[in-house]
Design a protein around this motif. Structure first.
Motif, short mmCIF file in Angstrom:
data_model
loop_
_atom_site.label_atom_id
_atom_site.label_comp_id
_atom_site.label_asym_id
_atom_site.label_seq_id
_atom_site.Cartn_x
_atom_site.Cartn_y
_atom_site.Cartn_z
N GLY A 1 0.81 -1.20 0.00
CA GLY A 1 0.00 0.00 0.00
C GLY A 1 0.85 1.26 0.00
N PRO A 2 0.23 2.43 -0.13
CA PRO A 2 0.96 3.69 -0.13
C PRO A 2 1.49 4.02 1.26
N PRO A 3 2.54 4.85 1.36
CA PRO A 3 3.06 5.24 2.68
C PRO A 3 2.04 6.09 3.44
N LEU A 4 1.98 5.86 4.74
CA LEU A 4 1.04 6.55 5.61
C LEU A 4 1.82 7.37 6.64
N ASN A 5 1.23 8.49 7.06
CA ASN A 5 1.86 9.38 8.02
C ASN A 5 2.10 8.66 9.34
N ALA A 6 3.09 9.13 10.10
CA ALA A 6 3.42 8.50 11.38
C ALA A 6 2.32 8.66 12.41
N THR A 7 1.38 9.60 12.22
CA THR A 7 0.27 9.76 13.16
C THR A 7 -0.89 8.82 12.87
N VAL A 8 -0.87 8.13 11.74
CA VAL A 8 -1.99 7.28 11.32
C VAL A 8 -1.93 5.95 12.07
N ARG A 9 -3.08 5.49 12.51
CA ARG A 9 -3.21 4.18 13.17
C ARG A 9 -4.33 3.34 12.56
N ARG A 10 -4.91 3.82 11.48
CA ARG A 10 -6.04 3.10 10.87
C ARG A 10 -5.99 3.30 9.36
N ALA A 11 -6.27 2.22 8.61
CA ALA A 11 -6.26 2.27 7.15
C ALA A 11 -7.34 1.34 6.62
N GLU A 12 -7.72 1.56 5.36
CA GLU A 12 -8.81 0.81 4.74
C GLU A 12 -8.28 -0.01 3.56
N LEU A 13 -8.75 -1.26 3.49
CA LEU A 13 -8.44 -2.15 2.37
C LEU A 13 -9.68 -2.28 1.50
N LYS A 14 -9.51 -2.14 0.20
CA LYS A 14 -10.63 -2.23 -0.73
C LYS A 14 -10.39 -3.34 -1.74
N GLY A 15 -11.47 -3.72 -2.42
CA GLY A 15 -11.36 -4.73 -3.47
C GLY A 15 -11.26 -6.14 -2.97
N LEU A 16 -11.70 -6.43 -1.74
CA LEU A 16 -11.66 -7.79 -1.21
C LEU A 16 -12.80 -8.62 -1.80
N LYS A 17 -12.50 -9.86 -2.16
CA LYS A 17 -13.49 -10.73 -2.77
C LYS A 17 -14.27 -11.48 -1.69
N PRO A 18 -15.60 -11.56 -1.81
CA PRO A 18 -16.38 -12.33 -0.83
C PRO A 18 -15.95 -13.79 -0.83
N GLY A 19 -15.77 -14.34 0.37
CA GLY A 19 -15.32 -15.70 0.52
C GLY A 19 -13.82 -15.88 0.41
N GLY A 20 -13.06 -14.81 0.20
CA GLY A 20 -11.61 -14.91 0.08
C GLY A 20 -10.91 -14.89 1.43
N VAL A 21 -9.69 -15.42 1.45
CA VAL A 21 -8.86 -15.44 2.65
C VAL A 21 -7.59 -14.65 2.36
N TYR A 22 -7.28 -13.68 3.21
CA TYR A 22 -6.15 -12.79 3.01
C TYR A 22 -5.31 -12.75 4.27
N VAL A 23 -4.08 -12.26 4.11
CA VAL A 23 -3.18 -11.95 5.23
C VAL A 23 -2.71 -10.51 5.06
N VAL A 24 -2.90 -9.69 6.08
CA VAL A 24 -2.50 -8.28 6.04
C VAL A 24 -1.49 -8.03 7.15
N CYS A 25 -0.43 -7.28 6.83
CA CYS A 25 0.61 -6.91 7.78
C CYS A 25 0.85 -5.41 7.71
N VAL A 26 1.19 -4.81 8.85
CA VAL A 26 1.52 -3.40 8.91
C VAL A 26 3.03 -3.29 9.18
N VAL A 27 3.69 -2.42 8.45
CA VAL A 27 5.14 -2.25 8.53
C VAL A 27 5.43 -0.81 8.96
N ALA A 28 6.33 -0.65 9.91
CA ALA A 28 6.80 0.67 10.36
C ALA A 28 8.21 0.89 9.83
N ALA A 29 8.53 2.12 9.48
CA ALA A 29 9.85 2.42 8.90
C ALA A 29 10.36 3.76 9.41
#
Length: 238
Positions: free
Chosen positions: A128-156
């Motif tokens: 995903g795009p870089p997010l500001n250091a004050t952000v603690r929440r983000a939205e994922l779009k385009g998920l398919k019904p019945g799909g299984v995903y793995v999401v990770c958050v990375v700090a830099a």
């Protein structure tokens, strides 16, 4: 003349009343210092109103500058080291809209920005795009019904990025994801509208099959006749 009252009164005032001594400048400074210490005691330092999990949280250094009194910031690791992994929090899934809202908590490290990694079963992760250091929440779009995903958050920060669990060197989709780690597994439920449409389709198909079976049955009956009637006629002829 020594017995006159006025002379006696003057002698008593001269020898019995103590003379006032002039004060030195250092005496005034000591008095002012004592008054300052007693009138304005130092205020105890308190923790700053800083929450690692709060969305759009103002950096703690800025809270120290604008606060009415001095406050204490939580301890952080060295900026010369990559940040520790953030902690994944609540994940809200909206199956009808094909999206999910991911929440996380900042690590005890200096962070310049965040980004999300999403695996959908393929080898490569979607970054995903870089997010500001004050952000603690983000939205994922385009998920398919019945799909299984793995999401990770990375700090830099300037020293590098935080670690992400690896499974075979390609991604965490097959790894054991810790409960309070930087990753979370998303199981998107089927769309309720899709289930309703599927149920209607199955019911319609069953109704059509039942009607076809009845029509076929009556067509065969008219063509070949009822087996019971044919057997009764054969018995009467004998």
């Amino acid at each position: 003349m020594l017995g006159s009252p006025c002379l006696l009164w003057l002698l008593a005032v001269t020898f019995l009343v103590p003379r006032a001594q002039p004060l030195a400048p250092q005496d005034f400074e000591e008095d002012e210092a004592e008054e300052t210490e007693t009138a304005w005691p130092p205020l105890p330092a308190v923790p700053c109103d800083y929450d690692h999990c709060r969305h759009l949280q103002v950096p703690c250094k800025e809270l120290q500058r604008v606060g009415p009194a001095a406050c204490l910031c939580p301890g952080l690791s060295s900026p010369a080291q990559p940040p520790d992994p953030p902690r994944m929090g609540e994940v809200r899934i909206a199956a009808e809209e094909g999206r999910a809202v991911v929440h996380w908590c900042a690590p005890f490290s200096p962070v310049l920005h965040y980004w999300l990694l999403l695996w959908d079963g393929s080898e490569a992760a979607q970054k995903g795009p870089p997010l500001n250091a004050t952000v603690r929440r983000a939205e994922l779009k385009g998920l398919k019904p019945g799909g299984v995903y793995v999401v990770c958050v990375v700090a830099a920060n300037e020293a590098g990025a935080s670690r992400v669990p690896q499974a075979g060197g390609e991604g965490p989709e097959g790894a054991d994801i810790p409960a309070f780690g930087p990753c979370s597994r998303l199981a998107v439920p089927p769309n309720p509208r899709t289930l309703v449409h599927a149920a209607v389709g199955v019911g319609t198909a069953l109704a059509l099959l039942s009607c076809a079976a009845l029509v076929w049955h009556f067509c065969l009956r008219d063509r070949w006749g009822c087996p019971r009637r044919a057997a009764a006629r054969a018995a009467g002829a004998l």
